[in-house]
Scaffold this motif. Structure first.
Motif, short mmCIF file in Angstrom:
data_model
loop_
_atom_site.label_atom_id
_atom_site.label_comp_id
_atom_site.label_asym_id
_atom_site.label_seq_id
_atom_site.Cartn_x
_atom_site.Cartn_y
_atom_site.Cartn_z
N PRO A 27 50.23 100.76 -46.41
CA PRO A 27 49.74 101.03 -47.78
C PRO A 27 50.01 102.47 -48.22
CG PRO A 27 48.08 99.83 -46.52
CD PRO A 27 49.18 100.19 -45.56
N ALA A 28 50.13 103.40 -47.27
CA ALA A 28 50.41 104.80 -47.62
C ALA A 28 51.81 104.95 -48.21
CB ALA A 28 50.27 105.68 -46.38
N ASP A 29 52.68 103.97 -47.99
CA ASP A 29 54.05 104.02 -48.50
C ASP A 29 54.20 103.36 -49.87
OD1 ASP A 29 54.92 105.30 -46.19
OD2 ASP A 29 55.43 103.41 -45.18
N ALA A 30 53.11 103.03 -50.52
CA ALA A 30 53.16 102.27 -51.78
C ALA A 30 54.04 102.94 -52.84
CB ALA A 30 51.76 102.04 -52.32
N ASP A 31 53.93 104.26 -53.00
CA ASP A 31 54.75 104.95 -54.00
C ASP A 31 56.23 104.91 -53.65
OD1 ASP A 31 52.54 105.56 -55.53
OD2 ASP A 31 52.29 107.58 -54.71
N ILE A 32 56.54 105.02 -52.37
CA ILE A 32 57.93 104.95 -51.91
C ILE A 32 58.49 103.55 -52.20
CG2 ILE A 32 59.42 105.03 -49.87
CD1 ILE A 32 57.36 107.08 -48.72
N VAL A 33 57.71 102.53 -51.88
CA VAL A 33 58.14 101.15 -52.09
C VAL A 33 58.40 100.88 -53.56
CG1 VAL A 33 57.40 98.73 -51.93
CG2 VAL A 33 57.08 100.27 -49.98
N ILE A 34 57.56 101.41 -54.44
CA ILE A 34 57.76 101.24 -55.88
C ILE A 34 59.09 101.86 -56.30
CG2 ILE A 34 56.93 102.02 -58.15
CD1 ILE A 34 54.05 101.63 -57.01
N GLN A 35 59.39 103.06 -55.80
CA GLN A 35 60.66 103.72 -56.13
C GLN A 35 61.85 102.90 -55.63
OE1 GLN A 35 60.43 107.56 -54.28
NE2 GLN A 35 59.28 108.48 -55.96
N ILE A 36 61.76 102.40 -54.40
CA ILE A 36 62.85 101.61 -53.82
C ILE A 36 63.07 100.35 -54.64
CG2 ILE A 36 63.50 100.20 -51.82
CD1 ILE A 36 61.97 102.32 -50.08
N LYS A 37 62.00 99.63 -54.95
CA LYS A 37 62.12 98.39 -55.73
C LYS A 37 62.70 98.66 -57.11
CE LYS A 37 58.51 95.60 -53.55
NZ LYS A 37 57.19 94.95 -53.77
N GLU A 38 62.31 99.75 -57.75
CA GLU A 38 62.83 100.07 -59.08
C GLU A 38 64.33 100.37 -59.01
OE1 GLU A 38 62.33 103.40 -62.54
OE2 GLU A 38 60.54 102.83 -61.42
N LEU A 39 64.76 101.12 -58.01
CA LEU A 39 66.19 101.41 -57.85
C LEU A 39 66.99 100.14 -57.58
CD1 LEU A 39 66.01 104.72 -55.78
CD2 LEU A 39 67.07 104.43 -58.04
N ILE A 40 66.45 99.28 -56.75
CA ILE A 40 67.14 98.02 -56.46
C ILE A 40 67.26 97.19 -57.73
CG2 ILE A 40 66.92 95.81 -55.23
CD1 ILE A 40 65.76 97.49 -52.88
N GLY B 172 61.34 94.62 -47.30
CA GLY B 172 60.32 95.49 -46.74
C GLY B 172 60.80 96.91 -46.48
N PHE B 173 59.82 97.78 -46.20
CA PHE B 173 60.08 99.18 -45.85
C PHE B 173 59.17 99.51 -44.69
CE2 PHE B 173 58.90 103.70 -46.29
CZ PHE B 173 60.16 104.28 -46.21
#
Length: 191
Positions: free
Chosen positions: A114-127, A146-147
């Motif tokens: 859950p601490a990676d939520a902001d990173i995951v949002i960035q990755i998904k948006e770029l994809i 996943g990340f």
């Protein structure tokens, strides 16, 4: 009705453009004849015997030929099925099927911190904004899975699945893009 064709980076796959919307939303990948039973069109394409994959995108259908099959013999049969299907305005999926729903199995996704939520949002948006449109141009799709500890897990579909250049696309294209915009990304892996 005119159906255009385009080659893809995968020599076994051709992209067919019927000049109309194929899927209103999302995509659908059929890797086996059993999966294709949900769609009369995919089922008919697999029924040709020389087809090993069918992929529905927003405005295209990618068809993958079996190893050793030459497209010059298969292409007229595929075009005939597509013309018949779209000219008759036949449904893409059988009634009562879960044709438009694709639910990934638990082993295809990775647990995320859950601490990676902001990173995951960035990755998904770029994809979604940079990668998926480019991959769709090649007759396929890419699904975020996943990340975990710097590693991004992605699934290639359609023409991109099994394409000889897909590993180069992942490493030289997608991985470099994600590393540039999201420094926490250390690697991209296909699942």
């Amino acid at each position: 009705m005119l159906i255009e064709t385009e080659t893809t980076p995968n020599p076994a796959t051709i992209k067919f453009l019927p000049g109309r919307t194929v899927m209103e939303a999302g995509t659908r990948d059929f890797a086996t004849p059993e999966e294709a039973e949900a769609s009369p069109l995919a089922d008919a394409l697999f029924g040709l015997g020389d087809v090993t994959g069918v992929f529905f995108g927003r405005n295209f259908i990618s068809v993958t030929a079996a190893p050793g099959v030459e497209w010059e013999g298969l292409k007229p049969d595929v075009l005939g099925l597509l013309l018949d299907h779209f000219s008759a305005n036949m449904p893409l999926f059988r009634p009562g099927s879960a044709g438009g729903i694709a639910v990934p199995s638990a082993d295809e996704s990775f647990a995320e911190d859950p601490a990676d939520a902001d990173i995951v949002i960035q990755i998904k948006e770029l994809i979604e904004t940079r990668v998926r449109p480019a991959v769709a141009n090649d007759g396929g799709d890419i699904i975020y899975r996943g990340f975990d500890k710097g590693k991004v897990y992605l699934q290639m579909q359609g023409a991109c699945s099994g394409c000889p250049s897909s590993s180069a696309t992942l490493k030289n294209g997608i991985e470099q893009l994600l590393k540039y915009y999201v420094p926490e990304v250390t690697e991209v892996r296909a699942v």
